[in-house]
Design an enzyme around this catalytic site. Structure first.
Site, mmCIF file in Angstrom:
data_model
loop_
_atom_site.group_PDB
_atom_site.id
_atom_site.type_symbol
_atom_site.label_atom_id
_atom_site.label_comp_id
_atom_site.label_asym_id
_atom_site.label_seq_id
_atom_site.Cartn_x
_atom_site.Cartn_y
_atom_site.Cartn_z
ATOM 1 N N SER A 44 0.799 -1.224 0.000
ATOM 2 C CA SER A 44 0.000 0.000 0.000
ATOM 3 C C SER A 44 0.832 1.275 0.000
ATOM 4 O O SER A 44 0.368 2.321 -0.453
ATOM 5 C CB SER A 44 -0.937 0.004 1.208
ATOM 6 O OG SER A 44 -0.210 -0.222 2.406
ATOM 7 N N HIS A 251 -0.957 5.665 6.845
ATOM 8 C CA HIS A 251 -0.407 5.646 5.487
ATOM 9 C C HIS A 251 -0.081 7.074 5.052
ATOM 10 O O HIS A 251 -0.670 8.034 5.548
ATOM 11 C CB HIS A 251 -1.403 5.021 4.505
ATOM 12 C CG HIS A 251 -1.472 3.531 4.578
ATOM 13 N ND1 HIS A 251 -2.251 2.876 5.503
ATOM 14 C CD2 HIS A 251 -0.852 2.570 3.857
ATOM 15 C CE1 HIS A 251 -2.112 1.569 5.343
ATOM 16 N NE2 HIS A 251 -1.264 1.357 4.354
#
Length: 269
Positions: A44, A251
Site C-alpha cells: 500500500s 499511510h
C-alpha cells in the site's frame, strides 16, 4: 619495418583508448535512462493508499495517481509503465500476482514490501486498542519475525525479480517513522508506545536494506524526507487513526507521496 611497427602500435593504442571511452560512457549511463519500461511493485505504500485519487480499475488494490510510481512515470515518460502494487500485499502476493509485466527488457523496478508480513496492521490495532504492555509485547513479536522469517521471504521476492528482469535497476523503498516524539499529540498512544513503534520501523528498514544490498539492489530510506512530517509533528504527511476510512490510517497522504517518497525515488531511478 620500424615505421610499420610504430603505426601498428599507435593504431592499437587508439583502439584501446576508444574502447575505454566507450566502456566508460556505458558504465556511467544510468540503467533507468536506458530503461525500456518501468514496473512498480509492492504494498500500500507504493500503491498510494491514503493519497486519494484512486484508479477505479485498480479496485481494492487502491492504486493512486498521486502515488510516487505514478508521479515518477508522469514526469519521466518511460516507454512503458506497469503499476501492479497493491494494498495489503505481502511478499507472497508480490511473487504470485505482481511480476507478470517483468521481462528481459524491463529497465527499472520499484518495490516496497515487508511491513504486512511483519504484522504492521496487527501491531497498530494492538497498540491502539490494548494496553501499553500488550503493545510492546506485540512489537517484540514483530521484531522477532523480522529476525527469523522476513529475510528469507524478501530473498524470495528479490530473486524472483532478478530472474524475470535480469537487466533491471531495482529500487527498494523503505518505511517512514510514524511519530514525532514529544510532539503535538496530547492524547492517544503513550510516548513509550510511539518510541517503540518508531524503533520497529527502524528495525524493519535495516533488515530490508541488508537484503536489498545483498541482491545488488539500491535501498531508498524515506525517514529523512519524512522528518518533521510525522504524526504529532503538526505538519503530518501520514494519516493518524482515521475512523471514517480505517484503511488509510498510518499511510502517507498525497503530500507524503510527493514530498516523502518521490524525492527519494528520484535519487535512485
Amino acid at each position: 619495418m620500424r615505421r610499420s611497427r610504430i603505426t601498428a602500435y599507435v593504431t592499437s593504442l587508439l583502439l584501446a583508448v576508444g574502447a575505454a571511452l566507450t566502456g566508460a560512457a556505458t558504465a556511467q549511463a544510468s540503467p533507468a535512462l536506458a530503461a525500456t519500461g518501468y514496473v512498480a511493485l509492492g504494498d500500500s505504500y507504493s500503491s498510494g493508499v491514503g493519497a486519494g485519487s484512486y484508479i477505479s480499475s485498480s479496485g481494492d488494490c487502491k492504486r493512486s495517481t498521486k502515488a510516487y510510481p505514478y508521479l515518477w512515470a508522469a514526469a519521466n515518460s518511460p516507454s512503458s509503465f506497469s503499476f501492479t502494487a497493491c494494498s495489503g500485499a505481502r511478499t507472497g502476493d508480490v511473487v504470485a500476482n505482481q511480476l507478470t509485466p517483468l521481462n528481459s527488457t524491463t529497465g527499472l523496478v520499484s518495490v516496497s514490501v515487508g511491513g504486512n508480513d511483519a504484522g504492521f496492521a496487527d501491531v497498530m490495532t494492538t497498540c491502539v486498542l490494548q494496553s501499553e504492555s500488550a503493545c510492546l509485547a506485540r512489537i517484540a513479536t514483530a521484531r522477532a519475525y523480522v529476525d527469523s522469517t522476513l529475510p528469507g521471504k524478501l530473498d524470495t521476492v528479490y530473486s524472483a525479480i532478478s530472474a524475470k528482469a535480469p537487466s533491471a535497476h531495482v529500487a527498494v523503498l523503505g518505511y517512514p517513522r510514524f511519530y514525532k516524539l514529544n510532539g503535538s499529540c496530547l492524547t492517544g498512544l503513550s510516548e513509550a508506545e510511539r518510541a517503540a513503534i518508531n524503533g520497529a520501523a527502524d528495525y524493519l528498514n535495516s533488515a530490508i536494506a541488508k537484503r536489498a544490498a545483498d541482491h545488488g539492489f539500491t535501498f531508498g530510506d524515506v525517514r529523512g524526507t519524512f522528518t518533521g512530517h510525522e504524526i504529532c509533528s503538526g505538519s503530518a504527511w501520514l494519516h493518524s487513526l482515521n475512523l471514517l476510512n480505517i484503511g488509510e490510517s498510518y499511510h502517507p497522504t498525497a503530500s507524503g507521496q510527493s514530498g516523502g517518497y518521490l524525492p527519494v525515488f528520484n535519487g535512485l531511478a
